[in-house]
Design an enzyme around this catalytic site. Structure first.
Site, mmCIF file in Angstrom:
data_model
loop_
_atom_site.group_PDB
_atom_site.id
_atom_site.type_symbol
_atom_site.label_atom_id
_atom_site.label_comp_id
_atom_site.label_asym_id
_atom_site.label_seq_id
_atom_site.Cartn_x
_atom_site.Cartn_y
_atom_site.Cartn_z
ATOM 1 N N THR A 134 -47.231 76.020 -62.334
ATOM 2 C CA THR A 134 -47.172 77.396 -62.826
ATOM 3 C C THR A 134 -48.569 77.963 -63.031
ATOM 4 O O THR A 134 -49.505 77.216 -63.354
ATOM 5 C CB THR A 134 -46.408 77.455 -64.156
ATOM 6 O OG1 THR A 134 -46.479 78.777 -64.688
ATOM 7 C CG2 THR A 134 -46.977 76.489 -65.183
ATOM 8 N N ASP A 135 -48.695 79.282 -62.893
ATOM 9 C CA ASP A 135 -49.972 79.922 -63.195
ATOM 10 C C ASP A 135 -50.245 79.943 -64.698
ATOM 11 O O ASP A 135 -51.361 80.228 -65.127
ATOM 12 C CB ASP A 135 -50.040 81.328 -62.609
ATOM 13 C CG ASP A 135 -49.011 82.290 -63.181
ATOM 14 O OD1 ASP A 135 -48.148 81.880 -63.986
ATOM 15 O OD2 ASP A 135 -49.062 83.478 -62.800
ATOM 16 N N GLU A 136 -49.244 79.599 -65.496
ATOM 17 C CA GLU A 136 -49.419 79.536 -66.957
ATOM 18 C C GLU A 136 -50.496 78.524 -67.357
ATOM 19 O O GLU A 136 -51.045 78.608 -68.445
ATOM 20 C CB GLU A 136 -48.101 79.155 -67.640
ATOM 21 C CG GLU A 136 -47.001 80.162 -67.491
ATOM 22 C CD GLU A 136 -46.979 81.197 -68.599
ATOM 23 O OE1 GLU A 136 -47.662 81.018 -69.617
ATOM 24 O OE2 GLU A 136 -46.272 82.195 -68.423
ATOM 25 N N TYR A 152 -45.585 74.272 -73.300
ATOM 26 C CA TYR A 152 -45.083 74.289 -71.924
ATOM 27 C C TYR A 152 -46.236 74.239 -70.932
ATOM 28 O O TYR A 152 -46.299 73.375 -70.059
ATOM 29 C CB TYR A 152 -44.220 75.528 -71.668
ATOM 30 C CG TYR A 152 -44.074 75.841 -70.200
ATOM 31 C CD1 TYR A 152 -43.408 74.958 -69.350
ATOM 32 C CD2 TYR A 152 -44.626 76.993 -69.646
ATOM 33 C CE1 TYR A 152 -43.294 75.224 -67.990
ATOM 34 C CE2 TYR A 152 -44.518 77.261 -68.295
ATOM 35 C CZ TYR A 152 -43.850 76.374 -67.471
ATOM 36 O OH TYR A 152 -43.752 76.629 -66.129
ATOM 37 N N LYS A 184 -47.485 71.262 -68.249
ATOM 38 C CA LYS A 184 -47.601 71.455 -66.802
ATOM 39 C C LYS A 184 -49.030 71.173 -66.329
ATOM 40 O O LYS A 184 -49.235 70.565 -65.272
ATOM 41 C CB LYS A 184 -47.162 72.864 -66.402
ATOM 42 C CG LYS A 184 -45.677 73.134 -66.586
ATOM 43 C CD LYS A 184 -44.806 72.200 -65.748
ATOM 44 C CE LYS A 184 -44.806 72.603 -64.282
ATOM 45 N NZ LYS A 184 -43.892 71.778 -63.467
#
Length: 194
Positions: A79-81, A103, A107
């Site tokens: 994810t870009d998160e 989260y 990741k």
């Protein structure tokens, strides 16, 4: 793919090493695509344990089994998160990781673990970092379905922070095409922002 002999569905736990090993030994896939993840930021803030178990420990289980069973390619769907927040512009694949939630930290940890397996064991590891996906059949806890459901019910639409946040979205079909492209033409050890 229902009814296609090449497709099987197995419901199980990504952390179940015996199940994963059995599947890889039985089916001998050329690639593993790790889509498995606990993925809701708000739930990670209230209880991060499941995110650590699935996103980090589960990824480790998959990596070990893929390595032991000579899987050619391992595609980590991330994810870009992991990049955190940005006030303007965009990230590139060289940007530092700066996760803002359990989260995104889980990741980022999984991404780093995958890249370490590339360096340590010489595995063909590829990492994709997609923006937010949307499409049919998405869980109602996700932002777009939640907004639509709340509007239909006449309920208040959730606003995060001061309501000025900007988010990127990609349709799940477009994301899957990009993942397929990385699987077919990507290079080992590379990160691809989608």
């Amino acid at each position: 793919l229902t009814g296609d002999a090449r497709h099987i569905f197995v419901q199980g736990d990504i952390g179940d090493a015996a199940l994963i090993a059995n599947l890889l030994q039985t089916h001998r896939p050329r690639a593993v695509l790790n889509f498995a993840a606990e993925s809701h930021v708000d739930r990670s803030i209230s209880n991060g344990k499941e995110f650590i178990l699935s996103n980090i420990v589960g990824t480790h289980t998959l990596l070990n089994s893929a390595m032991k069973n000579n899987v050619r390619t391992f595609l980590q769907v991330s994810t870009d998160e992991v990049y955190g927040s940005i006030s303007n512009g965009s990230w590139n694949e060289e940007c530092a990781l700066s996760p803002n939630s359990p989260y995104s930290a889980s990741k980022a940890s999984a991404d780093l673990l995958c890249l370490a397996y590339k360096r340590t064991h010489g595995m063909d590891i590829r990492v994709t970092r997609s923006s937010n996906n949307f499409g049919t059949h998405q869980n109602v806890e996700k932002f777009i379905p939640k907004v639509i459901t709340n509007l239909i019910k006449g309920e208040q639409v959730p606003v995060y922070g001061n309501g000025m946040n900007i988010r990127d979205w990609i349709h799940v079909d477009d994301n899957c095409r990009a993942l397929h492209q990385v699987l077919e033409s990507g290079r080992a050890g590379e990160i691809y922002n989608i």
